[in-house]
Design an enzyme around this catalytic site. Structure first.
Site, mmCIF file in Angstrom:
data_model
loop_
_atom_site.group_PDB
_atom_site.id
_atom_site.type_symbol
_atom_site.label_atom_id
_atom_site.label_comp_id
_atom_site.label_asym_id
_atom_site.label_seq_id
_atom_site.Cartn_x
_atom_site.Cartn_y
_atom_site.Cartn_z
ATOM 1 C CG HIS A 190 8.390 0.508 6.162
ATOM 2 N ND1 HIS A 190 8.712 -0.830 6.237
ATOM 3 C CD2 HIS A 190 7.054 0.582 6.342
ATOM 4 C CE1 HIS A 190 7.626 -1.527 6.473
ATOM 5 N NE2 HIS A 190 6.585 -0.706 6.528
ATOM 6 N N GLY B 120 5.198 -10.179 4.029
ATOM 7 C CA GLY B 120 5.925 -10.046 5.282
ATOM 8 C C GLY B 120 5.212 -10.736 6.431
ATOM 9 C CG MET B 121 6.577 -14.315 8.264
ATOM 10 S SD MET B 121 5.001 -15.215 8.211
ATOM 11 C CE MET B 121 4.962 -15.894 9.873
ATOM 12 C CG MET C 248 -1.896 -1.201 1.169
ATOM 13 S SD MET C 248 -3.364 -0.951 2.137
ATOM 14 C CE MET C 248 -2.672 -0.799 3.770
ATOM 15 N N GLY C 249 2.169 1.067 -0.273
ATOM 16 C CA GLY C 249 3.051 2.227 -0.412
ATOM 17 C C GLY C 249 3.520 2.794 0.921
ATOM 18 N N GLY D 37 10.995 -2.540 5.630
ATOM 19 C CA GLY D 37 10.276 -3.822 5.545
ATOM 20 C C GLY D 37 9.910 -4.134 4.099
ATOM 21 C CG HIS D 38 6.926 -1.726 2.197
ATOM 22 N ND1 HIS D 38 6.821 -0.576 2.933
ATOM 23 C CD2 HIS D 38 5.711 -2.339 2.274
ATOM 24 C CE1 HIS D 38 5.604 -0.473 3.426
ATOM 25 N NE2 HIS D 38 4.906 -1.527 3.051
ATOM 26 C CB SER E 3 3.054 2.677 6.325
ATOM 27 O OG SER E 3 3.673 1.812 5.401
ATOM 28 N NE ARG E 4 -2.837 1.678 9.627
ATOM 29 C CZ ARG E 4 -3.157 0.607 8.902
ATOM 30 N NH1 ARG E 4 -2.402 -0.466 8.948
ATOM 31 N NH2 ARG E 4 -4.240 0.605 8.144
HETATM 32 P P1 AMP Z 1 1.523 -2.903 3.427
HETATM 33 O O1 AMP Z 1 2.047 -1.828 2.543
HETATM 34 O O2 AMP Z 1 1.477 -2.520 4.873
HETATM 35 O O3 AMP Z 1 0.265 -3.530 2.911
HETATM 36 O O4 AMP Z 1 2.620 -4.064 3.384
HETATM 37 C C1 AMP Z 1 3.013 -4.640 2.172
HETATM 38 C C2 AMP Z 1 3.826 -5.864 2.455
HETATM 39 O O5 AMP Z 1 4.967 -5.492 3.220
HETATM 40 C C3 AMP Z 1 3.072 -6.905 3.284
HETATM 41 O O6 AMP Z 1 3.403 -8.204 2.816
HETATM 42 C C4 AMP Z 1 3.607 -6.679 4.666
HETATM 43 O O7 AMP Z 1 3.540 -7.816 5.502
HETATM 44 C C5 AMP Z 1 5.060 -6.318 4.362
HETATM 45 N N1 AMP Z 1 5.628 -5.603 5.499
HETATM 46 C C6 AMP Z 1 5.151 -4.508 6.122
HETATM 47 N N2 AMP Z 1 5.918 -4.186 7.173
HETATM 48 C C7 AMP Z 1 6.920 -5.102 7.223
HETATM 49 C C8 AMP Z 1 8.044 -5.324 8.084
HETATM 50 N N3 AMP Z 1 8.288 -4.529 9.118
HETATM 51 N N4 AMP Z 1 8.840 -6.373 7.824
HETATM 52 C C9 AMP Z 1 8.603 -7.210 6.776
HETATM 53 N N5 AMP Z 1 7.560 -7.046 5.928
HETATM 54 C C10 AMP Z 1 6.729 -6.013 6.150
#
Ligand code: AMP
Length: 282
Positions: free
Chosen positions: A34, A147-148, A30-31, A36-37, A186-187
């Site tokens: 960071h 991501g887990m 969802m952009g 993690g992404h 992101s939050r």
């Molecule tokens: P989101 O943008 O929050 O929908 O996340 C997109 C992908 O990034 C999802 O598969 C999340 O699980 C992964 N993700 C988000 N935060 C982390 C993190 N801290 N470590 C690893 N993967 C992450």
């Protein structure tokens, strides 16, 4: 790196690569990217010829009282970051592009959703499964990276891929954390300074639970009580849940054994944080 906004253009581009037998790694997000992404993207980069990143804040997975309108967005910054880690295509459609009409078909998830976040976020995982079905059809990836940090999402996507026979390998990526242990999200930008300071205790409490199990505790209620006591002592945020289940089935266990997940959610003034660890217990 190319940035694509239209489904047709994406499909044409993917067809070209499919004809050349290129393997495609897909990272749906969802952009507001960071580390993690970026770790998901780097893994995809290593294992595939082509890396497709999608950036789309999916309205279908937000409840009426959730933060769809205020979810952080910064496409220009995201494009810079994506380029630096070697993304080939960013698919960043508008809401109208993905949902030109009121959906006539959506995907309904039946299992693994009655606990953890699924319990309080009604319809959330239906929204996730629906957008992923649409994106999987467009991108036709060989591998998709998740991501887990969102372990329940991983469990649900495993079900989606199995049940709908998507020829996609789901790659689980470990949670990437700040130096003090807080899971990157992101939050996190919405945490007030004192909330950010104490948010490190979320992961610390999960490590305590792990230690408790390693010392021989096998009663899930005792383990989660340890976590609750620790958190209550250290944080002011409101504990939404602390739960322990088998993973990835997300079923209750009487004894801690096999692969289990300990997951928690805490509400702060402007953000709800989630975190978890999975442990293999013999
Ligand atoms: P989101 O943008 O929050 O929908 O996340 C997109 C992908 O990034 C999802 O598969 C999340 O699980 C992964 N993700 C988000 N935060 C982390 C993190 N801290 N470590 C690893 N993967 C992450």
């Amino acid at each position: 790196m190319i940035v694509i906004k239209s489904k047709n253009e994406l499909q044409q581009t993917i067809q070209k690569w499919k004809k050349q037998n290129k393997s495609i790694g897909f990272v749906p997000t969802m952009g507001y990217l960071h580390e993690g992404h970026l770790t998901l993207i780097k893994n995809a980069r290593k294992e595939n010829d082509i890396v497709v990143l999608s950036i789309f804040v999916n309205p279908l997975q937000f409840g009426v009282n959730e933060d769809f309108g205020t979810y952080p967005r910064d496409l220009m910054r995201d494009l810079d970051l994506a380029k630096n880690v070697g993304v080939d295509v960013v698919f960043a459609p508008t809401t109208e592009e993905m949902y030109p009409n009121k959906p006539s078909v959506t995907v309904q998830v039946h299992s693994r959703i009655h606990v953890l976040c699924g319990k309080s976020r009604e319809g959330h995982f239906d929204g996730v499964a629906t957008i992923l079905t649409k994106l999987f059809h467009l991108v036709q990836p060989n591998r998709a990276y998740f991501g887990m940090k969102d372990a329940q999402q991983v469990a649900v996507v495993e079900g989606l891929i199995d049940d709908f026979h998507f020829p996609i390998e789901l790659v689980r990526v470990e949670t990437v954390r700040e130096e003090d242990g807080l899971a990157k999200s992101s939050r996190n930008v919405r945490l007030l300074p004192h909330e950010r300071e104490e948010a490190k205790y979320l992961y610390a409490s999960l490590l305590k639970a792990k230690q408790t199990i390693e010392k021989g505790e096998r009663n899930p209620k005792v383990v989660t009580k340890h976590v609750r006591d620790f958190l209550t002592e250290h944080i002011s945020g409101e504990i939404d849940y602390i739960e322990l289940y088998s993973y990835p089935e997300l079923e209750e266990v009487e004894t801690v054994t096999g692969e289990v997940i300990i997951a928690l959610a805490v509400k702060y003034s402007q953000a709800r944080l989630i975190d978890n660890i999975t442990i293999e217990v013999n």
